[in-house]
Motif scaffolding. Structure first.
Motif, PDB file in Angstrom:
ATOM      1  N   HIS A 189     -19.254 -19.875  -0.564  1.00  0.00           N
ATOM      2  CA  HIS A 189     -20.218 -18.936   0.019  1.00  0.00           C
ATOM      3  C   HIS A 189     -19.651 -18.173   1.220  1.00  0.00           C
ATOM      4  O   HIS A 189     -20.409 -17.709   2.078  1.00  0.00           O
ATOM      5  CB  HIS A 189     -21.507 -19.650   0.444  1.00  0.00           C
ATOM      6  N   GLN A 190     -18.333 -18.050   1.305  1.00  0.00           N
ATOM      7  CA  GLN A 190     -17.711 -17.476   2.506  1.00  0.00           C
ATOM      8  C   GLN A 190     -18.222 -16.078   2.830  1.00  0.00           C
ATOM      9  O   GLN A 190     -18.618 -15.803   3.977  1.00  0.00           O
ATOM     10  CB  GLN A 190     -16.184 -17.428   2.347  1.00  0.00           C
ATOM     11  N   ILE A 191     -18.216 -15.186   1.869  1.00  0.00           N
ATOM     12  CA  ILE A 191     -18.627 -13.801   2.137  1.00  0.00           C
ATOM     13  C   ILE A 191     -20.085 -13.756   2.561  1.00  0.00           C
ATOM     14  O   ILE A 191     -20.436 -13.127   3.571  1.00  0.00           O
ATOM     15  CB  ILE A 191     -18.398 -12.916   0.895  1.00  0.00           C
ATOM     16  N   ARG A 192     -20.933 -14.427   1.799  1.00  0.00           N
ATOM     17  CA  ARG A 192     -22.374 -14.385   2.067  1.00  0.00           C
ATOM     18  C   ARG A 192     -22.704 -14.937   3.446  1.00  0.00           C
ATOM     19  O   ARG A 192     -23.449 -14.313   4.227  1.00  0.00           O
ATOM     20  CB  ARG A 192     -23.117 -15.178   0.991  1.00  0.00           C
ATOM     21  N   ALA A 193     -22.150 -16.111   3.757  1.00  0.00           N
ATOM     22  CA  ALA A 193     -22.476 -16.757   5.034  1.00  0.00           C
ATOM     23  C   ALA A 193     -21.818 -16.046   6.211  1.00  0.00           C
ATOM     24  O   ALA A 193     -22.415 -15.930   7.290  1.00  0.00           O
ATOM     25  CB  ALA A 193     -22.051 -18.220   4.987  1.00  0.00           C
ATOM     26  N   HIS A 194     -20.574 -15.571   6.030  1.00  0.00           N
ATOM     27  CA  HIS A 194     -19.865 -14.936   7.138  1.00  0.00           C
ATOM     28  C   HIS A 194     -20.557 -13.636   7.548  1.00  0.00           C
ATOM     29  O   HIS A 194     -20.783 -13.391   8.747  1.00  0.00           O
ATOM     30  CB  HIS A 194     -18.412 -14.674   6.749  1.00  0.00           C
ATOM     31  N   LEU A 195     -20.919 -12.803   6.572  1.00  0.00           N
ATOM     32  CA  LEU A 195     -21.594 -11.545   6.900  1.00  0.00           C
ATOM     33  C   LEU A 195     -22.969 -11.806   7.516  1.00  0.00           C
ATOM     34  O   LEU A 195     -23.372 -11.123   8.470  1.00  0.00           O
ATOM     35  CB  LEU A 195     -21.721 -10.674   5.661  1.00  0.00           C
ATOM     36  N   ALA A 196     -23.697 -12.792   6.988  1.00  0.00           N
ATOM     37  CA  ALA A 196     -25.008 -13.116   7.559  1.00  0.00           C
ATOM     38  C   ALA A 196     -24.879 -13.583   8.999  1.00  0.00           C
ATOM     39  O   ALA A 196     -25.693 -13.225   9.867  1.00  0.00           O
ATOM     40  CB  ALA A 196     -25.690 -14.192   6.717  1.00  0.00           C
ATOM     41  N   SER A 197     -23.827 -14.344   9.301  1.00  0.00           N
ATOM     42  CA  SER A 197     -23.633 -14.837  10.675  1.00  0.00           C
ATOM     43  C   SER A 197     -23.305 -13.706  11.645  1.00  0.00           C
ATOM     44  O   SER A 197     -23.528 -13.833  12.846  1.00  0.00           O
ATOM     45  CB  SER A 197     -22.504 -15.891  10.693  1.00  0.00           C
ATOM     46  N   LEU A 198     -22.798 -12.609  11.109  1.00  0.00           N
ATOM     47  CA  LEU A 198     -22.471 -11.446  11.938  1.00  0.00           C
ATOM     48  C   LEU A 198     -23.649 -10.489  12.069  1.00  0.00           C
ATOM     49  O   LEU A 198     -23.559  -9.469  12.760  1.00  0.00           O
ATOM     50  CB  LEU A 198     -21.273 -10.700  11.346  1.00  0.00           C
ATOM     51  N   GLY A 199     -24.759 -10.811  11.399  1.00  0.00           N
ATOM     52  CA  GLY A 199     -25.953  -9.973  11.491  1.00  0.00           C
ATOM     53  C   GLY A 199     -26.058  -8.932  10.399  1.00  0.00           C
ATOM     54  O   GLY A 199     -26.872  -8.007  10.503  1.00  0.00           O
ATOM     55  N   TYR A 200     -25.264  -9.090   9.316  1.00  0.00           N
ATOM     56  CA  TYR A 200     -25.289  -8.139   8.208  1.00  0.00           C
ATOM     57  C   TYR A 200     -25.491  -8.891   6.889  1.00  0.00           C
ATOM     58  O   TYR A 200     -24.568  -9.032   6.085  1.00  0.00           O
ATOM     59  CB  TYR A 200     -23.992  -7.331   8.158  1.00  0.00           C
ATOM     60  N   PRO A 201     -26.711  -9.401   6.670  1.00  0.00           N
ATOM     61  CA  PRO A 201     -26.948 -10.191   5.453  1.00  0.00           C
ATOM     62  C   PRO A 201     -26.854  -9.328   4.201  1.00  0.00           C
ATOM     63  O   PRO A 201     -27.199  -8.141   4.208  1.00  0.00           O
ATOM     64  CB  PRO A 201     -28.370 -10.717   5.656  1.00  0.00           C
ATOM     65  N   ILE A 202     -26.390  -9.938   3.123  1.00  0.00           N
ATOM     66  CA  ILE A 202     -26.312  -9.241   1.847  1.00  0.00           C
ATOM     67  C   ILE A 202     -27.724  -9.110   1.264  1.00  0.00           C
ATOM     68  O   ILE A 202     -28.499 -10.067   1.261  1.00  0.00           O
ATOM     69  CB  ILE A 202     -25.393  -9.998   0.867  1.00  0.00           C
ATOM     70  N   ILE A 203     -28.046  -7.902   0.803  1.00  0.00           N
ATOM     71  CA  ILE A 203     -29.353  -7.659   0.206  1.00  0.00           C
ATOM     72  C   ILE A 203     -29.552  -8.583  -1.004  1.00  0.00           C
ATOM     73  O   ILE A 203     -28.684  -8.716  -1.858  1.00  0.00           O
ATOM     74  CB  ILE A 203     -29.473  -6.184  -0.263  1.00  0.00           C
ATOM     75  N   GLY A 204     -30.707  -9.238  -1.051  1.00  0.00           N
ATOM     76  CA  GLY A 204     -31.057 -10.096  -2.180  1.00  0.00           C
ATOM     77  C   GLY A 204     -30.574 -11.530  -2.070  1.00  0.00           C
ATOM     78  O   GLY A 204     -30.840 -12.332  -2.971  1.00  0.00           O
ATOM     79  N   ASP A 205     -29.871 -11.867  -1.004  1.00  0.00           N
ATOM     80  CA  ASP A 205     -29.334 -13.222  -0.860  1.00  0.00           C
ATOM     81  C   ASP A 205     -30.431 -14.157  -0.355  1.00  0.00           C
ATOM     82  O   ASP A 205     -30.806 -14.129   0.813  1.00  0.00           O
ATOM     83  CB  ASP A 205     -28.155 -13.213   0.114  1.00  0.00           C
TER      84      ASP A 205
END
Length: 339
Positions: free
Chosen positions: A260-276
């Motif tokens: 889940h690296q991409i999903r969690a890393h972007l969410a932690s930076l304040g840019y969650p993936i749409i639909g996750d």
């Protein structure tokens, strides 16, 4: 006496590993004793198990039929083969992006498993064998010592490219370039928020296996002491491609390939993936659900194979793979949201 002949699917492995797969129920000590006593021979000669196998090699077992049957893998039964036929019939003709004699790259739609987690599941792994059986690239009596399989995984709701080994040589090659990170993997995703700068970001990831969920910490000092020894370093690069309102299409490259690296890393930076549903914003996801989005907008869109000379490539692997780029367009919903 039992005679077996090494097929192209089985070639490339050590002799002792082949024996351990074929005579799965035999103790290792028994196998090495039979080699020493020349009750198991390779091409008519004594072997110690370290030999590399090649297509057409002959293995003779000077064992009773009862002993061989007791220790050997069971042959494929009707029920075993039916799961592959069913998977192929259920999933249909998935889009194959590249195929040669040893490897295959297929576009996995969102909602399909890469590998099954329960016996009743249907996944790309079973589809692959069903596809090869339907094309007669594999026969119903394919060896128990090797099964074609996927070599990388994507989450169920992530779409895009899966690489598969059709033969042992293909699987070994793909596993090696994935492990040493020489296979470059690029993803598209649509995130909430407007990004304009290209970045390479680092952090530390902790996986809660029981919950199948990860946590990302930006700095080592942020990691709770209880998790510190189980955290893994992560390295993610992203480049904005297009923006539309308050969403951004990113191209992401990962260098460390964690769960889940991409999903969690972007969410932690304040840019969650749409639909996750796991790492995203529930309010935002609810809004986009009205447009038919039921899973994360994450798509494995490009693979760049490493440049290799003939000497570096395994014997059965095509030189055409050296430096090859394979691309896979994202689902239509990506373009729809960005209009």
């Amino acid at each position: 006496m039992v005679l077996t002949k090494i097929s192209a699917n089985e070639a490339g492995q050590r002799f002792d590993k082949y024996l351990k797969k074929l005579l799965k129920n035999a103790p290792e000590s028994f196998l090495y004793k039979m080699l020493r006593k020349k009750n198991i021979v390779l091409n008519g000669k004594k072997a110690d198990g370290r030999e590399k196998l090649y297509p057409g090699d002959e293995v003779r077992f000077f064992l009773s039929d009862e002993t061989f049957a007791k220790f050997s893998q069971k042959p494929h039964e009707g029920a075993d083969l039916q799961q592959y036929v069913q998977a192929y019939e259920t999933l249909g003709d998935l889009h194959i992006l590249y195929e040669d004699d040893v490897v295959l790259v297929v576009d996995k739609p969102a909602g399909i498993l890469s590998q099954k987690s329960r016996p009743e599941d249907i996944s790309v792994n079973e589809w692959l064998i069903g596809y090869l059986l339907s094309r007669q690239a594999l026969t119903a009596d394919f060896p128990a010592t090797f099964k074609p399989s996927v070599c990388n995984r994507l989450d169920r709701n992530t779409s895009g490219m899966i690489v598969c080994g059709k033969t042992l040589a293909g699987s070994q090659y793909l596993s090696r370039i994935i492990k040493d990170k020489s296979l470059e993997k690029y993803y598209y995703c649509i995130v909430h928020g407007k990004l304009t700068a290209q970045k390479c970001v680092h952090g530390y990831l902790y996986k809660d296996t029981a919950r199948n969920k990860v946590s990302v910490y930006q700095h080592e000092a942020d990691i709770p002491e209880a998790f510190r020894k189980d955290c893994a370093y992560i390295d993610t690069a992203f480049k904005p491609i297009r923006t539309a309102g308050n969403i951004t299409l990113l191209e992401v490259q990962i260098f460390t390939g964690r769960t889940h690296q991409i999903r969690a890393h972007l969410a932690s930076l304040g840019y969650p993936i749409i639909g996750d549903a796991k790492y995203g914003d529930a309010v935002i996801n609810k809004r986009y659900a009205k447009e038919g989005i039921q899973g994360q907008l994450l798509h494995a869109h490009k693979l760049v194979f490493p440049e290799m000379t003939g000497q570096e490539l395994p014997g059965q692997v095509s030189a055409g793979l050296s430096g090859m780029v394979v691309e896979c367009p994202p689902p239509a919903i990506f373009e729809k949201l960005l209009q």
